[in-house]
Enzyme design. Structure first.
Site, PDB file in Angstrom:
ATOM      1  N   CYS A 278       0.836  -1.202   0.000  1.00 40.58           N
ATOM      2  CA  CYS A 278       0.000   0.000   0.000  1.00 40.58           C
ATOM      3  C   CYS A 278       0.874   1.257   0.000  1.00 40.58           C
ATOM      4  O   CYS A 278       0.600   2.208  -0.741  1.00 40.58           O
ATOM      5  CB  CYS A 278      -0.926  -0.006   1.211  1.00 40.58           C
ATOM      6  SG  CYS A 278      -2.113   1.358   1.232  1.00 40.58           S
TER       7      CYS A 278
ATOM      8  N   CYS B 107      -6.277  -4.084   6.917  1.00 38.50           N
ATOM      9  CA  CYS B 107      -7.405  -3.151   6.861  1.00 38.50           C
ATOM     10  C   CYS B 107      -8.582  -3.677   6.068  1.00 38.50           C
ATOM     11  O   CYS B 107      -9.731  -3.355   6.366  1.00 38.50           O
ATOM     12  CB  CYS B 107      -6.939  -1.803   6.308  1.00 38.50           C
ATOM     13  SG  CYS B 107      -6.455  -1.827   4.566  1.00 38.50           S
TER      14      CYS B 107
END
Length: 376
Positions: A95, A193
């Site tokens: 990410c 997440c």
């Protein structure tokens, strides 16, 4: 701005320093839901609202940028593909590499901004030659330089980390309360997440076609069965449900995942001790060590190696070897790290980050981890 306390305080400090600040929340989840569950998950509607309230308090513009398609392709799909190949990926590294400091930074620069400012606990300093270097934060307990080890010198030129010298998270929360930010007591987010309930194995079972197979010991003897090898990771102890106990009665751990023949190899804990790591997709966080480039390419250099975000660094020596192309500067060069002391349970797919003191040298994705006891 994630909607958490760190990014809110980072934005406040950037405003106070005189910068022209715009708050941006990244919409990464295509089905965000409306509420978090404690500290699990992120990128929810609630998080977006928290980020907006912080911007409103600071008097700065607020935008939501939808990167959900790129996040799915570059992070979620990569995570699934790595597990399907028997590796253990780190989605936070991907990410940072492909979303926050690639897609986000690219868009920001195209719009005329100078830098991306985040609430990461890390520091950018200038070396003797003026080039940027990535260093650990003042608070080593919260230091996040490991997950930023994928950043390049070009990206570091456009990074601001206002929390770099903050001695503790408690001080950040206290500052948020003084500034009237509603997120002062908001829990930190943990786990992956996009797997908000924390059940990685259950989530993977919905993404990857699992097939029953055998669990074997280090000698190849069948000791149990599993419902899908891809859900296991090196170092795992729980959930093995073995039908045959070890001869010494001690617990067994996952030593290897073999997706090609759908087999999980288990053995004693001592065989998890790794002394050599071989990494691919090497990158440098600033100027690389002299021994890793040019005429001195291939020489060993001293460093510390870290393989987990909150793991302890281990003294080591590292060198670059030629990859398939045979070119020293090629992206496919192999980083070989020899550890002074063994590390336990290192899995292919994880990331090894190299340090010298507080400085991050660079990183590589672990392709192989060698246990000398297992070789013997």
């Amino acid at each position: 701005m994630s909607g958490g306390v760190d990014s809110a305080v980072a934005a406040a400090r950037a405003v106070e320093a005189g910068h022209d600040v715009v708050g941006v929340h990244l919409a990464l989840n295509r089905m965000p839901g409306t509420l978090r569950t404690g500290s699990r998950g992120c990128c929810t509607i609630e998080d977006s609202n928290d980020a907006w309230r912080a911007c409103d308090r600071l008097g700065i513009p607020f935008y939501v940028w939808d990167f959900s398609e790129r996040f799915k392709a570059d992070v979620v799909d990569d995570f699934i593909a790595e597990y399907a190949a028997g590796r253990t990926p780190n989605p936070c590294m991907r990410c940072n590499e492909r979303i926050k400091f690639a897609a986000l930074l690219e868009k920001a620069l195209a719009l005329g901004f100078d830098a991306v400012c985040t609430g990461h606990y890390a520091k950018v300093v200038r070396g003797a030659d003026g080039s940027p270097e990535l260093h650990r934060a003042a608070d080593w307990a919260k230091d996040q330089s490991y997950v930023l080890g994928v950043l390049t010198a070009e990206q570091l030129e456009h990074c601001l980390f206002p929390l770099a010298d903050t001695p503790s998270k408690a001080e950040v929360r206290a500052e948020a309360a003084r500034r009237g930010l509603s997120v002062a007591a908001k829990p930190d987010s943990h786990d992956i997440c996009f797997i908000s309930d924390g059940d990685t194995r259950g989530w993977l079972a919905e993404q990857i076609e699992m097939a029953p197979g055998y669990i074997v010991d280090e000698a190849g003897t069948k000791v149990g069965e599993h419902g899908g090898a891809n859900a296991f990771t090196v170092g795992q102890r729980r959930g093995l449900r073995l039908g045959r106990p070890a001869p010494d009665g001690k617990p067994r751990f996952v030593l290897e995942v073999r997706p090609k023949d759908n087999t999980v190899v288990v053995g004693p804990e001592r065989l998890l001790a790794v002394r050599e790591i071989r990494g691919i997709r090497v990158s440098w966080a600033g100027r690389p060590p002299a021994e890793a480039t040019g005429e001195r390419w291939g020489e060993d250099f001293a460093c510390d190696a870290q393989v987990r975000a909150h793991g302890d660094p281990v003294p080591a020596r590292a060198r670059l070897e030629a990859g398939p192309s045979g070119a020293p500067a090629a992206h496919d060069a192999v980083l070989v790290v020899t550890l002074d002391a063994p590390l336990r349970g290192v899995a292919p797919g994880q990331t090894v980050v190299l340090y010298q003191g507080s400085r991050v040298l660079g990183q590589a994705t672990i392709d192989a981890a060698r246990s000398l006891d297992r070789v013997a």
